[in-house]
Design an enzyme around this catalytic site. Structure first.
Site, short mmCIF file in Angstrom:
data_model
loop_
_atom_site.label_atom_id
_atom_site.label_comp_id
_atom_site.label_asym_id
_atom_site.label_seq_id
_atom_site.Cartn_x
_atom_site.Cartn_y
_atom_site.Cartn_z
N ASP A 35 0.86 -1.19 0.00
CA ASP A 35 0.00 0.00 0.00
C ASP A 35 0.89 1.24 0.00
O ASP A 35 2.07 1.18 0.36
CB ASP A 35 -0.94 0.02 1.22
CG ASP A 35 -2.18 0.90 0.98
OD1 ASP A 35 -3.25 0.34 0.68
OD2 ASP A 35 -2.05 2.14 1.07
N ASP A 49 4.34 3.27 -3.93
CA ASP A 49 3.37 3.92 -4.82
C ASP A 49 3.29 3.08 -6.11
O ASP A 49 4.31 2.56 -6.57
CB ASP A 49 3.88 5.32 -5.14
CG ASP A 49 2.85 6.18 -5.84
OD1 ASP A 49 2.70 7.34 -5.44
OD2 ASP A 49 2.22 5.70 -6.81
N GLY A 71 -5.56 1.92 -5.42
CA GLY A 71 -5.93 2.99 -6.33
C GLY A 71 -6.92 3.92 -5.67
O GLY A 71 -7.29 3.74 -4.50
N SER A 73 -10.50 5.17 -5.04
CA SER A 73 -11.70 4.33 -5.05
C SER A 73 -12.99 5.13 -5.19
O SER A 73 -14.08 4.56 -5.09
CB SER A 73 -11.74 3.49 -3.77
OG SER A 73 -11.74 4.32 -2.64
N HIS A 111 -19.07 1.00 -11.41
CA HIS A 111 -19.07 2.32 -12.06
C HIS A 111 -18.46 2.29 -13.47
O HIS A 111 -18.52 3.29 -14.17
CB HIS A 111 -18.40 3.34 -11.14
CG HIS A 111 -19.18 3.47 -9.86
ND1 HIS A 111 -20.41 4.09 -9.81
CD2 HIS A 111 -18.96 2.97 -8.61
CE1 HIS A 111 -20.91 3.98 -8.57
NE2 HIS A 111 -20.04 3.30 -7.84
N TYR A 138 -13.36 7.98 -12.58
CA TYR A 138 -13.06 6.76 -11.81
C TYR A 138 -13.58 5.52 -12.57
O TYR A 138 -12.84 4.54 -12.78
CB TYR A 138 -13.71 6.89 -10.43
CG TYR A 138 -13.81 5.60 -9.67
CD1 TYR A 138 -12.67 4.97 -9.18
CD2 TYR A 138 -15.05 4.98 -9.44
CE1 TYR A 138 -12.77 3.77 -8.47
CE2 TYR A 138 -15.15 3.80 -8.74
CZ TYR A 138 -14.01 3.19 -8.26
OH TYR A 138 -14.10 2.00 -7.58
N LYS A 142 -11.71 2.13 -14.52
CA LYS A 142 -12.01 0.70 -14.35
C LYS A 142 -12.30 0.07 -15.71
O LYS A 142 -11.94 -1.08 -15.96
CB LYS A 142 -13.20 0.52 -13.41
CG LYS A 142 -12.95 1.03 -11.99
CD LYS A 142 -11.77 0.33 -11.33
CE LYS A 142 -11.57 0.75 -9.89
NZ LYS A 142 -10.43 0.08 -9.25
N ARG A 176 -29.98 1.66 -2.17
CA ARG A 176 -29.29 1.18 -3.37
C ARG A 176 -28.42 -0.04 -3.06
O ARG A 176 -28.36 -1.01 -3.80
CB ARG A 176 -28.44 2.31 -3.95
CG ARG A 176 -27.50 1.86 -5.06
CD ARG A 176 -26.70 3.02 -5.63
NE ARG A 176 -25.71 2.56 -6.57
CZ ARG A 176 -24.47 2.22 -6.25
NH1 ARG A 176 -24.06 2.30 -4.99
NH2 ARG A 176 -23.61 1.82 -7.18
P1 NAI Z 1 -9.89 2.38 -0.28
O1 NAI Z 1 -9.81 3.76 -0.82
O2 NAI Z 1 -10.33 2.16 1.12
O3 NAI Z 1 -8.47 1.66 -0.43
C1 NAI Z 1 -7.63 1.88 -1.54
C2 NAI Z 1 -6.21 1.69 -1.08
O4 NAI Z 1 -5.34 1.91 -2.19
C3 NAI Z 1 -5.79 2.70 0.03
O5 NAI Z 1 -5.28 2.02 1.15
C4 NAI Z 1 -4.75 3.56 -0.65
O6 NAI Z 1 -3.71 3.99 0.23
C5 NAI Z 1 -4.22 2.64 -1.74
N1 NAI Z 1 -3.66 3.41 -2.84
C6 NAI Z 1 -4.24 4.47 -3.46
N2 NAI Z 1 -3.40 4.96 -4.39
C7 NAI Z 1 -2.29 4.20 -4.35
C8 NAI Z 1 -1.07 4.23 -5.06
N3 NAI Z 1 -0.82 5.16 -6.00
N4 NAI Z 1 -0.13 3.32 -4.76
C9 NAI Z 1 -0.36 2.38 -3.79
N5 NAI Z 1 -1.49 2.30 -3.08
C10 NAI Z 1 -2.46 3.20 -3.37
O7 NAI Z 1 -10.81 1.57 -1.29
P2 NAI Z 1 -11.56 0.19 -1.05
O8 NAI Z 1 -12.97 0.45 -0.75
O9 NAI Z 1 -10.76 -0.66 -0.16
O10 NAI Z 1 -11.51 -0.43 -2.54
C11 NAI Z 1 -10.45 -1.23 -2.96
C12 NAI Z 1 -10.51 -1.39 -4.47
O11 NAI Z 1 -11.74 -1.98 -4.84
C13 NAI Z 1 -10.42 -0.07 -5.22
O12 NAI Z 1 -9.70 -0.29 -6.41
C14 NAI Z 1 -11.86 0.25 -5.55
O13 NAI Z 1 -11.94 1.03 -6.72
C15 NAI Z 1 -12.43 -1.14 -5.75
N6 NAI Z 1 -13.85 -1.18 -5.46
C16 NAI Z 1 -14.27 -1.15 -4.16
C17 NAI Z 1 -15.61 -1.21 -3.86
C18 NAI Z 1 -16.09 -1.28 -2.46
O14 NAI Z 1 -17.29 -1.45 -2.26
N7 NAI Z 1 -15.24 -1.18 -1.45
C19 NAI Z 1 -16.61 -1.23 -4.94
C20 NAI Z 1 -16.06 -1.25 -6.27
C21 NAI Z 1 -14.73 -1.24 -6.50
C1 15L Z 2 -17.09 1.87 -5.76
O1 15L Z 2 -16.54 1.65 -6.83
C2 15L Z 2 -16.36 2.49 -4.62
O2 15L Z 2 -14.99 2.15 -4.61
C3 15L Z 2 -16.98 2.15 -3.28
O3 15L Z 2 -16.43 3.01 -2.30
C4 15L Z 2 -18.50 2.31 -3.33
O4 15L Z 2 -18.78 3.65 -3.53
C5 15L Z 2 -19.08 1.47 -4.45
O5 15L Z 2 -18.43 1.71 -5.67
C6 15L Z 2 -20.57 1.69 -4.67
O6 15L Z 2 -21.01 1.83 -5.80
O7 15L Z 2 -21.30 1.68 -3.67
#
Ligand code: NAI
Ligand code: 15L
Length: 269
Positions: A35, A49, A71, A73, A111, A138, A142, A176
């Site tokens: 991370d 990074d 990435g 999110s 999305h 965003y 994806k 939703r």
């Molecule tokens: P989050 O924002 O909590 O975690 C993302 C992590 O990526 C963070 O810990 C951040 O420090 C790290 N990060 C960001 N930019 C970085 C970089 N340049 N280099 C290294 N690390 C980096 O997001 P979450 O909710 O944990 O989501 C994880 C993944 O799943 C994301 O790619 C998000 O788009 C995808 N996702 C998540 C959903 C959800 O419901 N949680 C829904 C749809 C997709």
């Molecule tokens: C995503 O892609 C986001 O990373 C997550 O934080 C939520 O917003 C999710 O979609 C959503 O659609 O609820």
């Protein structure tokens, strides 16, 4: 393909990464964590990074597979999305190719298809082949990630399962989410299926639980061996009492992407 054992988890400090750090070891995986930010209690986690190609190459060396969660999110200015999500995902795929990693599970998102009208009434579930209609920069990143994954399969034989995740949080917190929620336990089941299914080439799946109010078709996810055990329905009565039913005349309720389709997106949602 032998079952993967050592798996690089990028984005391990994030919300989903934290949930998966807890749940995936029970499936026998040895996780290597990466991370941008350090992780408390995890001194061996790699702090890097996605822009640092040397660090990525070292991080992927010797792993059997990668779960790529790192990435941005949510929606953000294009330049930031470009660096973290578009260039960052490219850098990771290049590192994986160079080091001979055979499979990536890519955290795509609903999305990527956010401007798809949500099904109403007796409408059929949205198929995985629906045209991509990103709702944000965003979502566009994806959509790019899914194309990148297809390209690395076609050109280099690197397999990917792209998971269009709905909302993976401990509990659904909106009406939703009753349709798009993926429980953390089902998330771990789906990632495990995506890591272990044979011959996935590039497969795109929706990632959610078996919700009563589901909007999309889970057939491709099930074809990997995914057998969701959870349903958001027990949360429905309370959430609908608090927030009301979705209103088809409200534009943010009319599409899969919810509030992401508004300009600018409305947070929190
Ligand atoms: P989050 O924002 O909590 O975690 C993302 C992590 O990526 C963070 O810990 C951040 O420090 C790290 N990060 C960001 N930019 C970085 C970089 N340049 N280099 C290294 N690390 C980096 O997001 P979450 O909710 O944990 O989501 C994880 C993944 O799943 C994301 O790619 C998000 O788009 C995808 N996702 C998540 C959903 C959800 O419901 N949680 C829904 C749809 C997709
Ligand atoms: C995503 O892609 C986001 O990373 C997550 O934080 C939520 O917003 C999710 O979609 C959503 O659609 O609820």
């Amino acid at each position: 393909m032998p079952a993967p054992r050592t798996v690089l988890l990028t984005g391990a400090a994030g919300g989903l990464g934290t949930l998966m750090r807890d749940l995936l070891p029970a499936y026998g995986y040895e996780l290597r964590l990466l991370d941008l930010h350090p992780i408390e209690g995890e001194p061996d986690a790699i702090v890097a990074d996605l822009g640092d190609r040397e660090a990525l190459r070292e991080a992927v060396r010797g792993v059997d597979a990668i779960i790529h969660l790192a990435g941005i999110s949510l929606e953000a200015p294009f330049e930031k999305i470009l660096r973290a999500n578009i260039e960052g995902t490219y850098n990771l795929y290049e590192a994986a190719r160079e080091e001979g990693v055979g499979r990536i599970v890519f955290a795509s998102s609903n999305h990527a298809v956010g401007f798809t009208p949500r099904p109403q009434g007796d409408d059929p579930l949205i198929p995985i082949e629906t045209p991509r209609r990103p709702d944000t920069f965003y979502g566009l990143s994806k959509s790019f990630g899914e194309d990148l994954a297809q390209f690395y399969w076609d050109k280099h034989g690197l397999e990917t399962v792209s998971v269009r995740i709905g909302s993976c949080f401990p509990e659904p917190t909106s009406v939703r989410m009753l349709s798009v929620w993926m429980s953390p336990a089902d998330g771990a089941r789906l990632f495990h299926a995506a890591l272990t299914a044979e011959h996935v080439e590039h497969t795109v799946v929706y990632g959610s639980s078996a919700n009563t109010r589901l909007w999309w078709d889970l057939t491709t996810a099930r074809s990997l061996g995914y057998d969701p055990q959870d349903d958001s329905e027990p949360y429905a009565e309370k959430l609908i009492a608090e927030q009301g039913e979705l209103d088809p005349d409200n534009i943010a309720h009319a599409y899969l992407g919810g509030q992401f389709i508004s300009d600018p997106p409305i947070w929190p949602y």
